[in-house]
Enzyme design. Structure first.
Site, PDB file in Angstrom:
ATOM      1  N   GLU A  74      26.332  33.933  20.263  1.00 53.95           N
ATOM      2  CA  GLU A  74      25.716  35.042  21.001  1.00 53.95           C
ATOM      3  C   GLU A  74      25.103  34.636  22.348  1.00 53.95           C
ATOM      4  O   GLU A  74      23.970  34.987  22.660  1.00 53.95           O
ATOM      5  CB  GLU A  74      24.664  35.740  20.123  1.00 53.95           C
TER       6      GLU A  74
ATOM      7  N   GLU B 129      32.024  37.835  10.707  1.00 53.62           N
ATOM      8  CA  GLU B 129      30.833  38.330   9.991  1.00 53.62           C
ATOM      9  C   GLU B 129      31.010  39.787   9.575  1.00 53.62           C
ATOM     10  O   GLU B 129      30.089  40.604   9.734  1.00 53.62           O
ATOM     11  CB  GLU B 129      29.577  38.195  10.879  1.00 53.62           C
TER      12      GLU B 129
ATOM     13  N   ASN C 148      30.992  31.946  18.755  1.00 58.73           N
ATOM     14  CA  ASN C 148      30.845  33.137  17.911  1.00 58.73           C
ATOM     15  C   ASN C 148      30.063  34.200  18.682  1.00 58.73           C
ATOM     16  O   ASN C 148      29.069  33.885  19.340  1.00 58.73           O
ATOM     17  CB  ASN C 148      30.076  32.719  16.644  1.00 58.73           C
TER      18      ASN C 148
ATOM     19  N   ASP D 207      30.974  43.333   8.138  1.00 60.30           N
ATOM     20  CA  ASP D 207      30.371  44.255   7.178  1.00 60.30           C
ATOM     21  C   ASP D 207      30.459  45.656   7.771  1.00 60.30           C
ATOM     22  O   ASP D 207      30.597  45.820   8.981  1.00 60.30           O
ATOM     23  CB  ASP D 207      28.951  43.872   6.737  1.00 60.30           C
TER      24      ASP D 207
HETATM   25  C1  XIL Z   1      21.467  37.095   9.770  1.00 58.42           C
HETATM   26  C2  XIL Z   1      21.292  36.774   8.308  1.00 58.42           C
HETATM   27  O1  XIL Z   1      22.296  37.449   7.595  1.00 58.42           O
HETATM   28  C3  XIL Z   1      19.914  37.168   7.828  1.00 58.42           C
HETATM   29  O2  XIL Z   1      19.711  36.717   6.513  1.00 58.42           O
HETATM   30  C4  XIL Z   1      18.851  36.591   8.749  1.00 58.42           C
HETATM   31  O3  XIL Z   1      17.584  37.064   8.368  1.00 58.42           O
HETATM   32  C5  XIL Z   1      19.120  36.960  10.186  1.00 58.42           C
HETATM   33  O4  XIL Z   1      20.425  36.534  10.532  1.00 58.42           O
HETATM   34  N1  XIL Z   1      24.660  37.554  13.715  1.00 58.42           N
HETATM   35  C6  XIL Z   1      24.695  36.262  13.277  1.00 58.42           C
HETATM   36  C7  XIL Z   1      24.117  35.921  11.966  1.00 58.42           C
HETATM   37  O5  XIL Z   1      25.323  35.426  13.924  1.00 58.42           O
HETATM   38  O6  XIL Z   1      23.598  34.630  11.936  1.00 58.42           O
HETATM   39  C8  XIL Z   1      23.066  36.889  11.533  1.00 58.42           C
HETATM   40  O7  XIL Z   1      22.694  36.583  10.205  1.00 58.42           O
HETATM   41  C9  XIL Z   1      23.572  38.300  11.653  1.00 58.42           C
HETATM   42  C10 XIL Z   1      23.954  38.624  13.070  1.00 58.42           C
END
Ligand code: XIL
Length: 552
Positions: A203, A312, A246, A314
């Protein structure tokens, strides 16, 4: 140095292979071991066959050094389907759940072949105090994954969130640089040969800032060169591990994806060792990339020579009206589209879900509980599970016929109206076909380009895909919305927002989204409206579509 580590790896995979081949129940035995009960199959030297030598790649990072040691016919579920597709199916894993919930480990072992620590490998988790490292949680995930012959992606070496408290503004640039280098070195060295890939930087792009880079402590103190320095450092520490960039919100084509693409291209041109890119894909049932959009985006990153991961995934559902059954059906379609797009694009190597049970999803952490994953809270597979499974076979959702009458304006104004303004249809400027333009808009309700009579066509409730192309005249930019008005029992129609976009006078932009209806009683009228820019601004619209989405 190099040949020594290579022979170490040979021994490790040889042992894994022997263990997996020695017992058809090795997988299950190892799960119970991870969850507390001893298992001979999982203990050191538990395998009976002689270790098998597995050649390792010496030239550049690749998967050859981590072959698939479990035969396809021993696999089930998503894992088997992914192997057949030649793709990875991954999940983010929480160390506490793995420790405390036996079913969590069983489902993880059965369904996934790629594991990402959800939080355990973040800098703040690993190094709570300067100079101190706590590896236990990450070790437990890596150990588990190895016992299950799962590959591992580390996440994430450099991110501006979940940092240790001791990494802060009080540091000088030199101190921060030294801390970063040491963190990369310690972490990569510890897991060398065991972890397939690392998210090196996460990010770093934020197109809402002037620079286009995230306003992080790294960018402020070190400038954007921290990105390439991190990749170069990582490569120097481990020449074999795959190094990933990422990013969030770059699944679809658009300014952020474009910026990231250019950044990757420039870094690669300068010889920065980046092997892959992760498109996070935190989406929702009403907003995820169209198939063509996601595939074109995957392809352009792949053409740079990058391995593309959906990293990631969802899919939130609660922003969509309707009962659980219809929301979950829409979610199934979304998962199938994302996974299916990866499977049919050779440049995409796999999909990692950000968790797998709704009992453990980061979406619940901020108080807005949702159900974005593929198993429910009791580990029953949801329709979304089938979406992933069918997507892994390369079958994508289908779009039905256009339910909007005269959506291409071939029949001029027929079926359309804008009672409070002037509606004219003509050949579109700068695109094929016709366009409807609404001028002399006064800012009142009659300003919208509207079509009624959609009740019969939309009565099945969804999920639907909406798309239209819009352009302005008389203002450089303004917002354009698409809304459905549902006339039900209440005297006033209920407004359902389908999509919003920043339109311009410089070219056509797509206004697109997904929706389901969730009727609240008998519906007597449905009207589609395109509206938004300020009074006086002319709104032109082309190729309006509403199509049912089905998941074969
Ligand atoms: C999130 C985790 O899922 C949580 O448990 C934590 O509290 C915060 O981070 N982008 C990312 C991940 O790259 O690392 C993040 O994960 C979600 C958004």
């Amino acid at each position: 140095m190099r040949s020594e580590s290579s022979s170490l790896r040979k021994r490790r995979y040889g042992a894994l292979l022997a263990r997996a081949l020695s017992s058809p129940v090795a997988l299950l035995g190892a799960v119970s071991a991870a969850c507390g009960s001893p298992s001979p199959a999982a203990s050191e030297g538990g395998g009976s066959g002689a270790p098998v030598e597995v050649e390792t790649a010496e030239s550049q990072p690749s998967d050859e050094r981590a072959p698939d040691v479990v035969a396809e016919q021993e696999l089930v579920g998503l894992r088997r389907a992914a192997r057949a597709a030649g793709k990875l199916i991954g999940a983010a894993v929480e160390a506490p759940a793995l420790r405390d919930d036996a079913t969590y480990g069983e489902v993880l072992a059965r369904e996934f072949d790629y594991v990402t620590p959800e939080d355990a490998a973040k800098w703040g988790a690993l190094s709570p105090a300067a100079g101190a490292y706590a590896w236990d949680d990450l070790d437990s995930i890596v150990d588990f994954a190895e016992r299950q012959s799962q590959k591992i992606k580390g996440h994430t070496l450099i991110w501006h969130q979940q940092l240790p408290a001791w990494v802060n503004e009080a540091m000088t640039a030199e101190q921060l640089r030294a801390a970063l280098e040491s963190h990369i070195e310690l972490t990569l060295t510890r897991y060398r040969g065991r972890v397939r890939a690392w998210d090196v930087v996460n990010e770093a792009v934020d197109v809402s800032t002037e620079s286009g880079y995230t306003d992080s402590i790294f960018w402020r103190k070190l400038g954007p060169s921290y990105i390439e320095d991190a990749f170069r450092r990582a490569r120097a520490v481990d020449p074999d591990v795959l190094l990933f960039y990422n990013e969030v919100g770059i699944e679809r084509m658009g300014p952020k994806s474009d910026f990231t693409y250019t950044l990757m291209r420039e870094l690669l041109e300068r010889g920065v060792p980046i092997d892959g890119i992760g498109l996070q894909s935190h989406v929702s049932t009403h907003r995820y990339p169209a198939e063509s959009d996601l595939r074109a985006n995957i392809r352009r990153f792949a053409e740079l020579g990058l391995r593309v991961n959906i990293s990631e995934a969802d899919v939130r559902t609660l922003l969509m009206p309707g009962d659980q059954a219809s929301r979950w059906q829409a979610q199934r379609v979304a998962f199938q589209q994302i996974v299916g797009a990866c499977v049919v694009e050779p440049g995409c190597e796999g999909v990692t879900l950000w968790g797998f049970s709704d009992a453990y999803t980061w979406i619940n952490d901020d108080g807005s509980a949702d159900d974005p994953l593929i198993f429910d809270r009791t580990y029953a597979p949801k329709p979304a599970y089938d979406g992933v499974l069918v997507g892994l076979s390369g079958v994508l959702p289908e779009l039905g016929e256009n339910l909007v009458a005269n959506g291409d304006f071939a029949l001029d104004e027929e079926s359309w109206s804008a009672p409070g303004a002037v509606l004219a249809v003509a050949d579109a400027i700068d695109r094929n076909g016709r366009a409807a333009c609404v001028s002399e808009r006064t800012g009142g309700e009659g300003d919208a380009l509207a079509q009624t009579g959609l009740v019969d066509r939309l009565s099945m409730g969804g999920p639907f895909s909406f798309s239209a192309w819009v352009r302005l005249r008389g203002a450089p930019s303004d917002t354009v919305n698409a809304t459905l008005l549902l006339q039900e029992a209440a005297p006033q129609p209920r407004a359902l927002s389908l999509a919003t976009v920043g339109a311009t006078d410089a070219g056509w932009v797509q206004l697109a989204g997904y929706f389901g209806l969730g009727f609240e009683g008998a519906v007597t009228a449905i009207t589609l409206e395109l509206h938004g820019p300020a009074a006086g601004v002319e709104l032109c619209v082309a190729d309006v579509r509403v199509q049912a989405l089905t998941a074969p």
